[in-house]
Each structure stands twice: as C-alpha cells, then as structure tokens.
Design an enzyme around this catalytic site. Structure first.
Site, short mmCIF file in Angstrom:
data_model
loop_
_atom_site.label_atom_id
_atom_site.label_comp_id
_atom_site.label_asym_id
_atom_site.label_seq_id
_atom_site.Cartn_x
_atom_site.Cartn_y
_atom_site.Cartn_z
N TYR A 157 -10.83 29.77 -17.81
CA TYR A 157 -12.25 29.92 -18.16
C TYR A 157 -12.56 29.17 -19.44
O TYR A 157 -13.57 28.46 -19.54
CB TYR A 157 -12.56 31.41 -18.31
N SER A 215 -19.57 29.15 -23.36
CA SER A 215 -18.97 30.40 -23.80
C SER A 215 -18.26 30.19 -25.12
O SER A 215 -17.71 29.10 -25.37
CB SER A 215 -17.98 30.92 -22.77
#
Length: 248
Positions: A153, A139
């Site tokens: 995350y 990501s």
C-alpha cells in the site's frame, strides 16, 4: 453560489467510508457526480440517498475498457467531465518480508494502476470540457515510513504522489490541474470496526501529533477545495490531512 455548480465529477470508490462523505460534499457544493465503485448496487443505493444530480456506474478501476465506458456514460448524460477524484483503493498490512506477490499485485493494480487509468482517460475529457481538476487520494503511508507495515500500500500510494506531480507538469498549460490529498489515519466506521481498541489503533493515535484520528469530512473538504476554482493556481501540490504526521 456553491463552489462546484455546473461541474461534472467522476468519483471512484464512492461507496467506501471516505468516498461516501466525499460524494456528499461534492453534491452539496453543486456538482453533478458520477458515483463509481466495483459494487454497482451500492452505487445505486448511494445515489438514491443523495439529494443531488448523480449517476451510479459500476467501475473496476483496473479495467481500461471500464474506464472508457464510464467516460462515455458521463458524456452522454451531462457532457465531458470537469473533475476526476481518484479515491478507490485497497490496503494490506503485509510487511516487506511478509507481503505476498498475489496481494502486492492486487493492491498495486487498484491503487496505482487504477489511478493512472483514471487520469489517462478522464484527463482528456477534462481538456475537452474546457479545463478542470484531478484530485488523487494518496496516503501518509506513501510519504513516511508509517508503522513499518502496509508495504504494498505504501509503495502504491508513494507512486500516486509521483504520478500526481508528473501529470501536473504534463497538463500545466492545458487546463488540467492535478493535485493530491494525503490523509493519515481517518476514523471511518470500517476502520474503527476492524481496529478499534487494538494495538494498531493505539499506535495510530500514539503516532499522530494531534492525538486523534481524522474525520472523513476533513478529507472531503480538501477534495472540494482542490476540485474548485478556489485552487485555480494550484497544481502538482499536496494537501496533508494528517494531524501533524508529516511534521514529525
């Protein structure tokens, strides 16, 4: 000839917004695809919709025994896998100050531990099959400061990038290529339903140089390339599907 004819693929997180589109692309490219997710019924429903050779299997990516079962199911159905796509993931909006230990553990277990267990167990199968590829979905939040939240995350996805490079060196002479796709914000239906029209949605667009969210199909195209022999001399690399985030 389609790029993935005769290739056996294990895909995690197959029933999510990006995962479903990746599954569609892999099948369209000729692959036999094991569709895995923690929701086994959703995997079966997806398999019924796809026009191709698929195997729905429930998988909790944090459970090592579950990985062993998936590897065995694929081997019994088709033979040893050629490709692993580590797509399963969960997120959190917590900041460095507000994130909870419970949520940290959940996010790191799925996004980081799950990716490692997949590489550990399927990598050996790929060697057994004569070689192939592992594609990890990272990501942009694990490569930049993002929007100053999603702390757990970001930590887990940053680890996915490091693990990708490390594993690529481990397997460099053993026929297993390991690469990562690094998306920015992708306009899946769940994301738009949750954030559409909110301040976060506005911030996503404002911080994306191309001025729009990405499409799941654009992530799937990068995955298909890295899974195929078209990327035969590519390992330890990243493809940024980020609308320019990494250039800022």
């Amino acid at each position: 000839m389609r790029r993935l004819d005769d290739q056996r693929v294990i895909l995690t997180g197959a029933t999510g917004g990006i995962g479903t589109v990746i599954a569609e692309r892999l099948v369209a490219e000729g692959a036999s695809v094991a569709l895995t997710d923690v929701d086994g019924d959703a995997c079966a429903e997806l398999a019924a919709r796809l026009d191709g050779d698929t195997l729905p299997v429930r998988l909790d990516v944090t459970a090592e025994d579950a990985w062993r079962s998936v590897v065995l199911a694929v081997r019994e159905r088709w033979g040893a896998a050629h490709v692993l796509v580590n797509n399963a993931g969960i997120g959190s909006l917590g900041t460095v100050g507000s994130e909870t230990r419970e949520r940290w553990d959940q996010v790191v277990a799925v996004d980081q531990l799950g990716t490692w267990l997949g590489m550990k167990h399927v990598g050996a199968e790929i060697e057994r099959s004569g070689g192939g590829a592992i594609v990890n979905i990272a990501s942009i939040l694990g490569a930049t400061g993002g929007l100053a939240n999603s702390f757990s995350y970001a930590a887990a996805k940053g680890a996915v990038r490091s693990m990708t490079m490390n594993a690529a060196l481990h397997w460099a002479t053993r026929g297993v290529r390991v690469n990562a796709v690094v998306p920015a914000f992708i306009g899946t239906a769940p994301l738009l339903e949750r954030y559409g029209g909110t301040e976060r949605h506005t911030a996503m667009l404002a911080n994306t140089p191309m001025g729009r969210l990405g499409r799941p199909e654009e992530v799937a195209a990068a995955v298909a390339f890295l899974a195929s022999d078209d990327s035969g001399y590519t390992t330890g690399s990243e493809i940024y599907v980020d609308g320019g985030w990494s250039a800022r």
